[in-house]
Write a protein that holds these residues in place. Structure first.
Motif, PDB file in Angstrom:
ATOM      1  N   TYR A   1      -1.845   4.130   0.774  1.00  0.00           N
ATOM      2  CA  TYR A   1      -3.108   3.987   0.693  1.00  0.00           C
ATOM      3  C   TYR A   1      -3.237   2.552   0.078  1.00  0.00           C
ATOM      4  N   GLY A   2      -3.917   1.585   0.897  1.00  0.00           N
ATOM      5  CA  GLY A   2      -4.166   0.210   0.321  1.00  0.00           C
ATOM      6  C   GLY A   2      -4.443   0.015  -1.096  1.00  0.00           C
TER       7      GLY A   2
ATOM      8  N   ARG B   1      -1.946   0.814   7.365  1.00  0.00           N
ATOM      9  CA  ARG B   1      -3.280   0.927   6.116  1.00  0.00           C
ATOM     10  C   ARG B   1      -3.813   2.489   6.640  1.00  0.00           C
ATOM     11  N   SER B   2      -4.086   2.848   7.974  1.00  0.00           N
ATOM     12  CA  SER B   2      -4.571   4.020   8.432  1.00  0.00           C
ATOM     13  C   SER B   2      -3.896   4.173   9.721  1.00  0.00           C
TER      14      SER B   2
ATOM     15  N   ARG C   1      -4.966   1.077  11.587  1.00  0.00           N
ATOM     16  CA  ARG C   1      -5.021  -0.261  11.113  1.00  0.00           C
ATOM     17  C   ARG C   1      -3.551  -0.427  10.704  1.00  0.00           C
TER      18      ARG C   1
ATOM     19  N   ARG D   1      -0.171  -3.216   9.459  1.00  0.00           N
ATOM     20  CA  ARG D   1       0.164  -4.183   8.591  1.00  0.00           C
ATOM     21  C   ARG D   1       1.700  -4.390   9.019  1.00  0.00           C
TER      22      ARG D   1
ATOM     23  N   LEU E   1      -2.395  -8.402   9.546  1.00  0.00           N
ATOM     24  CA  LEU E   1      -3.167  -7.212   9.479  1.00  0.00           C
ATOM     25  C   LEU E   1      -4.042  -7.090  11.070  1.00  0.00           C
TER      26      LEU E   1
ATOM     27  N   GLY F   1       0.856  -1.346  -0.080  1.00  0.00           N
ATOM     28  CA  GLY F   1       0.068   0.031  -0.139  1.00  0.00           C
ATOM     29  C   GLY F   1       0.881   1.379   0.141  1.00  0.00           C
TER      30      GLY F   1
END
Ligand code: APR
Ligand code: PHB
Length: 392
Positions: free
Chosen positions: A102-103, A216-217, A220, A222, A191, A49
């Motif tokens: 951004y995934g 991811r955010s 979130r 990874r 994740l 991402g």
């Protein structure tokens, strides 16, 4: 057998096929995508991402960047860890550009959802896609769906069907050459809905092996750890992964780790692969169909984007003014950028992983290189300009 005509038939609705389809539709060129999987399946695949400006620029040009701008995380830098300290690569300071976290799943969703309104037809669950006459004047492809057979005739076929798709296999062995390196380890990815341990990515080389902290955010995360190819997911309960990450990422990152249950867990092998040329007659290969990079460096999606930037430009020139120069030059142009990204991904993989046959000398070479990177702005600049993306 139903029959349909279009200007460009695209195999595969991953990022390469979707971006190409949209870029062509934006110029009024007809395109149909055939995809083996369902739309839901395509959206369930978790991939990297980190977007280069080449990729975000295409989304902007298509007018599909709104959500990416709102939810994507611009990153000014990233870090290499050598077991103890973090060596910061100041991407923005050294290149004046940034990457965007951004995934790939989100980017794919944006492209998928915009397709109907833009007249981009996508046939999901198309089985037995077969390419015909790719080196003749009138290529076509056939597929079956819901028990019926269908044919699409096109001026050109774009093979955007990933490493395992049928497009590359439609090129006779005598007409191409594959270059490959398979690495003796894989990445176990996890994740989790927990805040990232650090505001920037961390790639760590520890005596116990490689680890990566990504996100991811803001809520979130990874993470990845290097594992042997014979390891099984069952042997890696969440706690073992969190323990291993805390050791490998080093003390500073470990202090920031929030543990939580995994919502996805998988093991992926690492490979470098290039197929040359990326064109055979009226068939053009793009993205993973033509090349694979190991994920170290996050170049896979970005290379798919640069391929289709070149290919769309060439097809637009052909349909607009019958100018064949771009089509004739496509493979050379795309491969020039592909090989540089292959070099960078291989180099970063080699620098940051434990190889089963690395002796004490090899390990010291890694440590010395990391030490040199920490002390040399020239070294950090070379890494930063590759990471942020070489020019088109
Ligand atoms: N018929 C139709 N479609 C197919 C077939 C087939 N026989 N085989 C594969 N496909 C589809 C896959 O289901 C997938 O949706 O082609 C698509 C290829 O997409 P990706 O594998 O995502 O490859 P690409 O679009 O080149 O994207 C490159 O994205 O997926 C990542 O790891 C990849 O990061 C890299 C980048
Ligand atoms: C990811 O967030 O999944 C990721 C990020 C960077 C990489 C590879 C994967 O190099």
């Amino acid at each position: 057998m139903t029959s349909q005509r279009t200007q460009v038939a695209i195999v595969g609705a991953g990022p390469a096929g979707l971006l190409l389809g949209h870029l062509l539709r934006a110029e009024g060129i007809d395109a149909v995508i055939v995809e083996r999987q369902s739309a839901d399946y395509v959206l369930s695949r978790i991939r990297a991402g980190v977007l280069e400006t080449v990729t975000t620029g295409l989304m902007e040009r298509l007018g599909l960047a709104e959500r990416m701008r709102a939810e994507g995380m611009p990153e000014d830098g990233f870090n290499l860890a050598d077991g103890e300290r973090l060596i910061r690569i100041d991407i923005f300071g050294l290149t004046g550009r940034r990457v965007t976290v951004y995934g790939q799943t989100e980017l794919t969703r944006d492209l998928m959802e915009a397709a109907p309104a833009r007249g981009l037809e996508i046939v999901y669950e198309a089985a037995d896609v077969t390419l015909h006459n790719v080196d003749g004047a009138s290529p076509s492809l056939t597929y079956s769906k819901d028990g019926a057979e269908h044919r699409i005739e096109a001026a050109f076929i774009a093979g955007c069907d990933g490493f395992h798709g049928p497009s590359r296999k439609a090129v006779p062995a005598s007409a191409g050459r594959a270059y490959e390196r398979v690495y003796p380890f894989g990445w176990l990815g996890i994740l989790a809905d927990v805040p990232p341990c650090h505001h920037e990515l961390i790639y760590a080389n520890h005596d116990r092996g490689f680890a990566l902290a990504s996100m991811r955010s803001p809520t979130r995360s990874r993470y990845y750890v290097q594992v042997g190819l014979d390891e099984r997911l069952e042997d890696w309960p969440d706690d073992r992964i969190w323990d291993e990450l805390a050791v490998r990422l080093g003390p500073e990152a470990a202090a920031g780790i929030t543990r939580g249950p995994s919502i996805e867990k998988s093991i992926a092998p690492l490979r470098s692969f290039v197929f040359e040329p990326m064109r055979h007659g009226r068939l053009f290969l793009a993205g993973d169909a033509a090349h694979i990079v190991p994920p170290t460096g996050a170049k896979g999606l970005n290379l798919a984007a640069s391929d289709v930037a070149y290919l769309s430009e060439a097809l637009i020139a052909w349909f607009g003014r019958r100018d064949p120069a771009g089509l004739e030059d496509y493979s050379r142009r795309a491969l020039a950028r592909v090989w540089k990204a292959e070099r960078f991904s291989w180099q970063l993989t080699t620098l940051m992983h434990r190889f089963p046959d690395t002796d004490a000398f090899g390990r010291r070479m890694q440590v010395a290189e990391l030490d040199y990177i920490a002390s040399s702005e020239a070294m950090r600049t070379a890494i930063a300009e590759n990471y942020v993306g070489l020019p088109l």
